[in-house]
Motif scaffolding. Structure first.
Motif, short mmCIF file in Angstrom:
data_model
loop_
_atom_site.label_atom_id
_atom_site.label_comp_id
_atom_site.label_asym_id
_atom_site.label_seq_id
_atom_site.Cartn_x
_atom_site.Cartn_y
_atom_site.Cartn_z
N HIS A 1 2.66 2.20 -12.88
CA HIS A 1 3.68 2.95 -13.63
C HIS A 1 3.25 4.34 -14.06
O HIS A 1 4.05 5.10 -14.61
CB HIS A 1 4.20 2.13 -14.81
CG HIS A 1 3.26 1.99 -15.96
ND1 HIS A 1 3.47 2.64 -17.16
CD2 HIS A 1 2.12 1.29 -16.12
CE1 HIS A 1 2.50 2.32 -18.00
NE2 HIS A 1 1.67 1.50 -17.39
N LYS A 2 1.98 4.69 -13.81
CA LYS A 2 1.54 6.06 -14.14
C LYS A 2 1.73 6.99 -12.94
O LYS A 2 1.48 8.18 -13.03
CB LYS A 2 0.05 6.06 -14.52
CG LYS A 2 -0.35 5.05 -15.56
CD LYS A 2 0.16 5.38 -16.94
CE LYS A 2 -0.43 4.41 -17.95
NZ LYS A 2 0.04 4.65 -19.30
N TYR B 1 4.59 7.00 -10.69
CA TYR B 1 5.97 6.91 -10.19
C TYR B 1 6.22 5.61 -9.42
O TYR B 1 7.07 5.54 -8.55
CB TYR B 1 6.31 8.15 -9.32
CG TYR B 1 6.16 9.43 -10.11
CD1 TYR B 1 7.24 9.94 -10.84
CD2 TYR B 1 4.94 10.10 -10.19
CE1 TYR B 1 7.09 11.09 -11.60
CE2 TYR B 1 4.79 11.25 -10.95
CZ TYR B 1 5.87 11.74 -11.65
OH TYR B 1 5.73 12.87 -12.41
N THR C 1 4.12 6.81 -19.29
CA THR C 1 4.69 6.18 -18.09
C THR C 1 5.49 7.22 -17.32
O THR C 1 5.82 8.28 -17.86
CB THR C 1 5.54 4.95 -18.45
OG1 THR C 1 5.73 4.14 -17.28
CG2 THR C 1 6.91 5.32 -19.01
N SER D 1 -3.01 1.80 -11.93
CA SER D 1 -1.78 1.19 -12.43
C SER D 1 -0.55 1.84 -11.79
O SER D 1 -0.51 3.07 -11.64
CB SER D 1 -1.74 1.39 -13.95
OG SER D 1 -0.55 0.89 -14.48
N GLY E 1 6.86 -5.39 -6.99
CA GLY E 1 5.93 -4.48 -7.67
C GLY E 1 4.82 -4.02 -6.74
O GLY E 1 4.49 -2.84 -6.67
N VAL F 1 10.28 5.59 -11.91
CA VAL F 1 10.01 5.12 -10.54
C VAL F 1 10.66 6.11 -9.56
O VAL F 1 11.85 6.44 -9.70
CB VAL F 1 10.57 3.70 -10.32
CG1 VAL F 1 10.43 3.27 -8.86
CG2 VAL F 1 9.87 2.71 -11.24
N PRO G 1 6.31 1.09 -10.14
CA PRO G 1 6.86 0.21 -11.18
C PRO G 1 5.84 -0.20 -12.24
O PRO G 1 4.63 -0.11 -12.02
CB PRO G 1 7.29 -1.02 -10.37
CG PRO G 1 6.43 -1.01 -9.16
CD PRO G 1 6.10 0.42 -8.86
N LYS G 2 6.36 -0.67 -13.37
CA LYS G 2 5.52 -1.23 -14.43
C LYS G 2 5.12 -2.67 -14.04
O LYS G 2 5.81 -3.31 -13.25
CB LYS G 2 6.28 -1.23 -15.75
CG LYS G 2 6.56 0.18 -16.24
CD LYS G 2 7.49 0.18 -17.42
CE LYS G 2 7.79 1.59 -17.89
NZ LYS G 2 8.45 2.44 -16.86
#
Ligand SMILES: Cc1ncc(COP(=O)(O)O)c(C=O)c1O
Length: 388
Positions: free
Chosen positions: A203-204, A206, A11, A201, A244, A14, A208-209
């Motif tokens: 979170h990879k 910078y 991860t 995705s 998100g 952010v 959010p998850k």
């Protein structure tokens, strides 16, 4: 203690610019994007703005973007959703031996349901063998899913070449790529890649998850797995994760803007790290083929050691890396990716992945070189089977 972070494949933090954009949507502008009142419409406008950012990033239409909770969900939706949509037809699906579990497990599940699955092998450098792919294709083949870049060793797959190959087959074979690890470093133009579906995705990169996206080329089959809320053209029901989604939109804009600069910086540091590790630690194998890999990855096997112990010893010094073996799951099975590359199990066991990011510095590399040689030497002394 200062934390030195070399686990960007797991991860990323952010980016402050992303966070700033997201913050209002947690509190002041908290509306449900499906609500028809003004607060809801404001949220919906932010979602649609982000959809345009993601579509621009992928060079597709914003109608072709579905927001999800991340790549695990995007991958599951594609694989199971296509099969559901093409129900009743004789099926054969293809993937590679080095995919993420969010591909391998849905495939394994479909195999149990009687669908034929072929796993394409990779060469020693972790790149799929196109000749094997060509041989695997048959008239029942409906889907090929190959990742854009591998999460462990960073090997880049020839997605555009596979896209071209599949377009020449005289029946339609849908093509999906899991681009989760590639997005930071590689161009993601879906037209040039020749893909029908692409997963990414937040979170990879910078962002959010808990947020991601799925590109679905217009007209491609897909049936929803999740029913109820009718969001995302009924393909992914569930209340919009507005902050998100806003964060994801900003994150892809920054990736595009800074990609070249970041790639150069990260690759330079990665090369220094590799050179210093190989110089200071004997009996070490570099599993990343830097000519065919993301600039962020440096994956090593230290003979006569065990990856999880090294990872924990580095963690004790504030250096965060990831182990190449699947020990995190409590299993002592070595990584499937490394075995598929022909690496022996005893070599694979002593593996560590460094994945660099844009905020790493030369001081971070120096900290690794300060501690890692001593850690490896200590573990080797404790191993009666290690003789060198
Ligand atoms: C290649 C790849 N695919 C899928 C995933 C899952 O992504 P997410 O955490 O967004 O569910 C990961 C996460 O590590 C990954 O590396």
């Amino acid at each position: 203690m200062k934390i030195t972070y070399f686990d960007h494949s797991s991860t990323t933090p952010v980016d402050k610019k992303v966070l700033k954009e997201m913050l209002p949507y947690f509190s002041d502008d908290f509306g449900n994007a499906s609500s028809l009142h003004s607060l809801g419409r404001m949220a919906a406008k932010a979602v649609e703005k982000s959809r345009v950012c993601v579509a621009n990033f992928l060079n597709c239409s914003s109608d072709e973007i579905i927001f999800t909770s991340g790549s695990t969900e995007s991958n599951n939706i594609v694989i199971k959703g296509i099969i559901k949509a093409l129900d009743g037809k004789k099926k054969h699906i293809i993937t590679s031996a080095i995919e993420h579990d969010s591909i391998l497990e849905p495939y394994a599940d479909l195999k149990k349901q009687g669908i034929e699955v072929t796993y394409i092998p990779v060469k020693g450098n972790g790149v799929v063998d196109i000749e094997s792919l060509k041989k695997a294709i048959k008239k029942e083949t409906i889907l090929v899913s190959i990742m854009y870049a591998n999460n462990e060793v960073g090997s880049i797959q020839p997605i555009a070449e596979i896209g071209k190959l599949l377009s020449k087959i005289n029946h339609k074979i849908y093509f999906h790529t899991d681009a989760t690890q590639a997005v930071n470093a590689l161009p993601c133009d879906v037209k040039k890649l020749g893909v029908d579906y692409l997963s990414l995705s937040g979170h990879k990169i910078y962002g959010p998850k808990g947020v991601g996206a799925l590109f679905v080329k217009s007209g491609s089959p897909l049936k929803a797995l999740q029913l109820g809320g009718h969001q995302e053209k009924n393909l992914r029901s569930g209340t919009y994760n507005v902050p998100g989604i806003v964060g994801l939109g900003r994150a892809v804009e920054l990736v595009e803007k800074d990609r070249e600069k970041n790639n150069k910086k990260i690759d330079k540091l990665r090369k220094i790290l590799i050179e210093k590790v190989l110089k200071n630690i004997p009996d070490t194998v570099l599993n990343t083929d830097i000519l065919n890999a993301l600039p962020s990855h440096a994956h090593f096997s230290f003979m006569g050691t065990e990856g999880e112990s090294i990872m924990l010893a580095l963690d004790f010094k504030g250096i965060e890396v990831s182990t190449g073996s699947a020990c995190a799951s409590g299993s002592l099975e070595p990584s499937g990716t490394l075995l598929a590359m022909g690496i022996k199990p005893e070599t694979a066991h002593g593996s560590i992945r460094f994945s660099l990011g844009k905020e790493n510095t030369i001081e971070d590399v120096d900290r690794v070189i300060k501690y890692l040689p001593g850690i490896i030497s200590k573990f080797r002394k404790m191993n009666p089977l290690y003789k060198k």
